[in-house]
Design a protein around this motif. Structure first.
Motif, mmCIF file in Angstrom:
data_model
loop_
_atom_site.group_PDB
_atom_site.id
_atom_site.type_symbol
_atom_site.label_atom_id
_atom_site.label_comp_id
_atom_site.label_asym_id
_atom_site.label_seq_id
_atom_site.Cartn_x
_atom_site.Cartn_y
_atom_site.Cartn_z
ATOM 1 N N LEU A 112 0.833 -1.195 0.000
ATOM 2 C CA LEU A 112 0.000 0.000 0.000
ATOM 3 C C LEU A 112 0.874 1.255 0.000
ATOM 4 C CD1 LEU A 112 -3.010 0.510 -0.104
ATOM 5 C CD2 LEU A 112 -3.020 0.689 2.375
ATOM 6 N N ARG A 113 1.999 1.197 0.690
ATOM 7 C CA ARG A 113 2.919 2.341 0.719
ATOM 8 C C ARG A 113 3.476 2.635 -0.668
ATOM 9 N NH1 ARG A 113 4.437 4.064 5.882
ATOM 10 N NH2 ARG A 113 3.944 2.570 7.532
ATOM 11 N N SER A 114 3.894 1.593 -1.370
ATOM 12 C CA SER A 114 4.468 1.836 -2.700
ATOM 13 C C SER A 114 3.403 2.305 -3.686
ATOM 14 C CB SER A 114 5.202 0.598 -3.229
ATOM 15 O OG SER A 114 4.314 -0.456 -3.472
ATOM 16 N N ILE A 115 2.187 1.801 -3.553
ATOM 17 C CA ILE A 115 1.088 2.267 -4.397
ATOM 18 C C ILE A 115 0.831 3.746 -4.109
ATOM 19 C CG2 ILE A 115 -1.381 2.037 -4.885
ATOM 20 C CD1 ILE A 115 -1.016 -0.985 -4.054
ATOM 21 N N ALA A 116 0.769 4.073 -2.832
ATOM 22 C CA ALA A 116 0.517 5.465 -2.435
ATOM 23 C C ALA A 116 1.584 6.392 -3.000
ATOM 24 C CB ALA A 116 0.454 5.571 -0.915
ATOM 25 N N THR A 153 0.255 10.080 -2.990
ATOM 26 C CA THR A 153 -0.467 10.274 -1.728
ATOM 27 C C THR A 153 0.231 9.461 -0.640
ATOM 28 O OG1 THR A 153 -2.675 10.315 -0.734
ATOM 29 C CG2 THR A 153 -2.115 8.379 -2.070
ATOM 30 N N SER A 154 -0.382 9.375 0.507
ATOM 31 C CA SER A 154 0.175 8.580 1.595
ATOM 32 C C SER A 154 -0.627 7.297 1.768
ATOM 33 C CB SER A 154 0.155 9.366 2.909
ATOM 34 O OG SER A 154 -1.178 9.496 3.369
ATOM 35 N N HIS A 155 0.004 6.307 2.364
ATOM 36 C CA HIS A 155 -0.720 5.058 2.600
ATOM 37 C C HIS A 155 -1.869 5.286 3.585
ATOM 38 C CE1 HIS A 155 1.824 4.933 6.179
ATOM 39 N NE2 HIS A 155 1.025 3.997 6.651
ATOM 40 N N ARG A 156 -1.722 6.272 4.474
ATOM 41 C CA ARG A 156 -2.798 6.577 5.425
ATOM 42 C C ARG A 156 -4.059 7.059 4.712
ATOM 43 N NH1 ARG A 156 1.004 9.677 9.626
ATOM 44 N NH2 ARG A 156 1.993 7.827 10.521
ATOM 45 N N MET A 157 -3.869 7.845 3.644
ATOM 46 C CA MET A 157 -5.038 8.313 2.879
ATOM 47 C C MET A 157 -5.730 7.138 2.192
ATOM 48 S SD MET A 157 -5.711 11.418 3.347
ATOM 49 C CE MET A 157 -6.755 11.933 2.011
ATOM 50 N N LEU A 158 -4.954 6.205 1.680
ATOM 51 C CA LEU A 158 -5.557 5.032 1.037
ATOM 52 C C LEU A 158 -6.297 4.187 2.066
ATOM 53 C CD1 LEU A 158 -2.793 4.005 -1.519
ATOM 54 C CD2 LEU A 158 -4.885 5.330 -1.924
ATOM 55 N N ILE A 159 -5.716 4.015 3.254
ATOM 56 C CA ILE A 159 -6.395 3.261 4.312
ATOM 57 C C ILE A 159 -7.675 3.981 4.721
ATOM 58 C CG2 ILE A 159 -6.244 2.549 6.733
ATOM 59 C CD1 ILE A 159 -3.247 1.939 6.173
ATOM 60 N N HIS A 161 -9.591 5.943 2.952
ATOM 61 C CA HIS A 161 -10.638 5.877 1.925
ATOM 62 C C HIS A 161 -11.039 4.456 1.539
ATOM 63 C CE1 HIS A 161 -11.097 10.115 1.080
ATOM 64 N NE2 HIS A 161 -9.792 10.258 1.036
ATOM 65 N N PHE A 162 -10.107 3.483 1.618
ATOM 66 C CA PHE A 162 -10.399 2.146 1.091
ATOM 67 C C PHE A 162 -10.247 1.028 2.118
ATOM 68 C CE2 PHE A 162 -8.859 4.856 -2.354
ATOM 69 C CZ PHE A 162 -9.991 4.875 -3.147
ATOM 70 N N GLY A 163 -9.733 1.341 3.301
ATOM 71 C CA GLY A 163 -9.623 0.352 4.360
ATOM 72 C C GLY A 163 -8.369 -0.495 4.326
ATOM 73 N N SER A 164 -7.946 -0.889 3.133
ATOM 74 C CA SER A 164 -6.784 -1.769 2.994
ATOM 75 C C SER A 164 -6.374 -1.823 1.528
ATOM 76 C CB SER A 164 -7.135 -3.189 3.457
ATOM 77 O OG SER A 164 -8.121 -3.743 2.601
ATOM 78 N N ARG A 165 -5.268 -2.478 1.272
ATOM 79 C CA ARG A 165 -4.831 -2.704 -0.102
ATOM 80 C C ARG A 165 -5.913 -3.474 -0.855
ATOM 81 N NH1 ARG A 165 -2.348 -6.964 -2.799
ATOM 82 N NH2 ARG A 165 -0.967 -6.348 -4.514
#
Length: 182
Positions: free
Chosen positions: A24-28, A33-39, A41-45
């Motif tokens: 998730l970090r590398s995707i972010a 963006t940051s992995h925290r923003m992805l978590i 909005h989407f909960g997880s990878r």
């Protein structure tokens, strides 16, 4: 960045890079963006992956609905749909088939995708079959056959790159669907 913007960026990222084992970090990082923003909005990878597939699939169903509302003959609608889905498959197809394979393997992140990959397509395709003159009782089988055959042709295209051959096979499939039912 809004959820919609993050999702659009993620769709593009996965289309170019596949899913692989990216964290998730590398995707972010890749989408700015940051992995925290992805978590957030989407909960997880896995939640992000599910939303990416749902988004691409919804775009295809929206296209089908738009074409169905046109006054063009169904054969022309089918040709246009195939052309546009094929163009999209050249970009997003590897992601779709990768996630479909994950769903076939019962990987946990695909639980909610299983029904979405087939079942949400059947009602609009059944309706299309009925509008094309197929008997309502047989339309569900035709819809499932059409979906499976089309996805098989997209798989063929992604593996072989034979656009002409795949387009010819799609045209044949469309003709088979318009033969009189006995």
């Amino acid at each position: 960045m809004s959820r919609a913007s993050l999702l659009a960026e993620a769709v593009e990222h996965f289309a170019k890079n596949g899913i692989g084992d990216a964290s998730l970090r590398s995707i972010a990082t890749s989408i700015g963006t940051s992995h925290r923003m992805l978590i957030y909005h989407f909960g997880s990878r896995e939640g992000l992956l599910a939303e990416v597939v749902r988004t691409v699939e919804q775009q295809q169903r929206d296209l089908l609905a738009d074409l169905s509302e046109s006054q063009r003959p169904i054969a022309e609608q089918a040709e246009e749909f195939w052309r546009r889905v094929t163009e999209a498959a050249l970009v997003y197809g590897p992601l779709f088939f990768e996630l479909s394979a994950h769903a076939m393997q019962d990987l946990p992140h695909t639980e909610s995708l299983k029904a979405d990959l087939i079942n949400v397509w059947l009602p609009p395709l059944i309706e299309l079959c009925v509008r094309a003159g197929l008997p309502p009782a047989e339309a569900p089988a035709y819809a499932r056959l059409g979906l499976a055959a089309s996805r098989g042709l997209l798989f063929d295209l992604l593996l072989t790159g034979d656009r002409a051959g795949v387009d010819e096979a799609s045209a044949l499939l469309n003709r088979l669907f318009t033969l009189p039912v006995q």
